[in-house]
Design an enzyme around this catalytic site. Structure first.
Site, PDB file in Angstrom:
ATOM      1  N   ASP A 277     -11.926 -10.882   4.298  1.00  0.00           N
ATOM      2  CA  ASP A 277     -13.077 -10.154   3.778  1.00  0.00           C
ATOM      3  C   ASP A 277     -12.668  -8.706   3.577  1.00  0.00           C
ATOM      4  O   ASP A 277     -11.664  -8.258   4.135  1.00  0.00           O
ATOM      5  CB  ASP A 277     -14.277 -10.239   4.714  1.00  0.00           C
ATOM      6  CG  ASP A 277     -15.596 -10.129   3.957  1.00  0.00           C
ATOM      7  OD1 ASP A 277     -15.658  -9.373   2.962  1.00  0.00           O
ATOM      8  OD2 ASP A 277     -16.571 -10.787   4.345  1.00  0.00           O
ATOM      9  N   GLN A 278     -13.442  -8.005   2.779  1.00  0.00           N
ATOM     10  CA  GLN A 278     -13.111  -6.631   2.445  1.00  0.00           C
ATOM     11  C   GLN A 278     -14.361  -5.766   2.500  1.00  0.00           C
ATOM     12  O   GLN A 278     -15.440  -6.202   2.095  1.00  0.00           O
ATOM     13  CB  GLN A 278     -12.508  -6.591   1.039  1.00  0.00           C
ATOM     14  CG  GLN A 278     -11.963  -5.247   0.628  1.00  0.00           C
ATOM     15  CD  GLN A 278     -11.288  -5.329  -0.725  1.00  0.00           C
ATOM     16  OE1 GLN A 278     -11.933  -5.616  -1.719  1.00  0.00           O
ATOM     17  NE2 GLN A 278      -9.988  -5.074  -0.756  1.00  0.00           N
TER      18      GLN A 278
END
Length: 181
Positions: free
Chosen positions: A54-55
């Site tokens: 995830d970012q």
């Protein structure tokens, strides 16, 4: 070697709210979200090695989610013109519902100053793809022309810190890398 893609059924906003209340660090949030996704998928796929990522984006202490439309993307990008922001990419490796390894990498990107007309041209070229990015741009696409400087790993910017992940796979699951050769 067989692999598949699976979605994680987690409430990202709930995790974000809980974590940011305690720790406003968006890098820690990227790792936590990657771990939560990885555990969720790993728990329903026994004995499989699961990779999740995830970012998060940090701009002047604020975080953003994927834009809902072009107008929101344009507003965000104009606000960031001439300024720097950080992308934090978390990645995790799990097996049997437990985290085996996780990491977070950060890249700093600085936009050059640009006009609204330049931005509109980029948005026209990007099309709907712009809405799939938390940053409202694609470094691998026409958006690259908006940047002045980039510090950090390319794969981190794309959302998967590949070099640390490959090192972890060599250490924890070398048979996976052997099977892919």
């Amino acid at each position: 070697m067989r692999f598949s893609v699976a979605s994680a059924s987690i409430d990202e906003r709930e995790i974000e709210t809980e974590l940011l209340t305690v720790d406003p660090n968006r890098a820690a949030l990227a790792r936590e979200l990657a771990e939560a996704k990885t555990v969720a998928v790993s728990a329903r796929t026994p004995r499989a090695w699961v990779i999740g990522a995830d970012q998060t984006l940090d701009f002047e202490g604020r975080g953003f989610h994927k834009p809902t439309d072009r107008a929101e993307a344009a507003e965000r990008l104009m606000a960031m013109a001439g300024k720097a922001h950080q992308l934090h990419s978390g990645v995790a490796l799990a097996r049997d519902g437990a985290i085996v390894w996780s990491a977070v990498e950060t890249a700093t990107l600085r936009f050059k100053s640009f006009s609204r007309q330049t931005l509109e041209t980029v948005l026209d070229l990007e099309g709907e793809a712009i809405l799939a990015s938390v940053a409202a741009y694609r470094l691998e696409g026409p958006s690259i022309r908006l940047f002045e400087a980039i510090e950090g790993d390319y794969f981190t910017i794309l959302g998967l810190p590949l070099l640390p992940l490959l090192e972890a796979l060599e250490r924890h699951a070398p048979q996976l890398l052997e099977a892919s050769r």
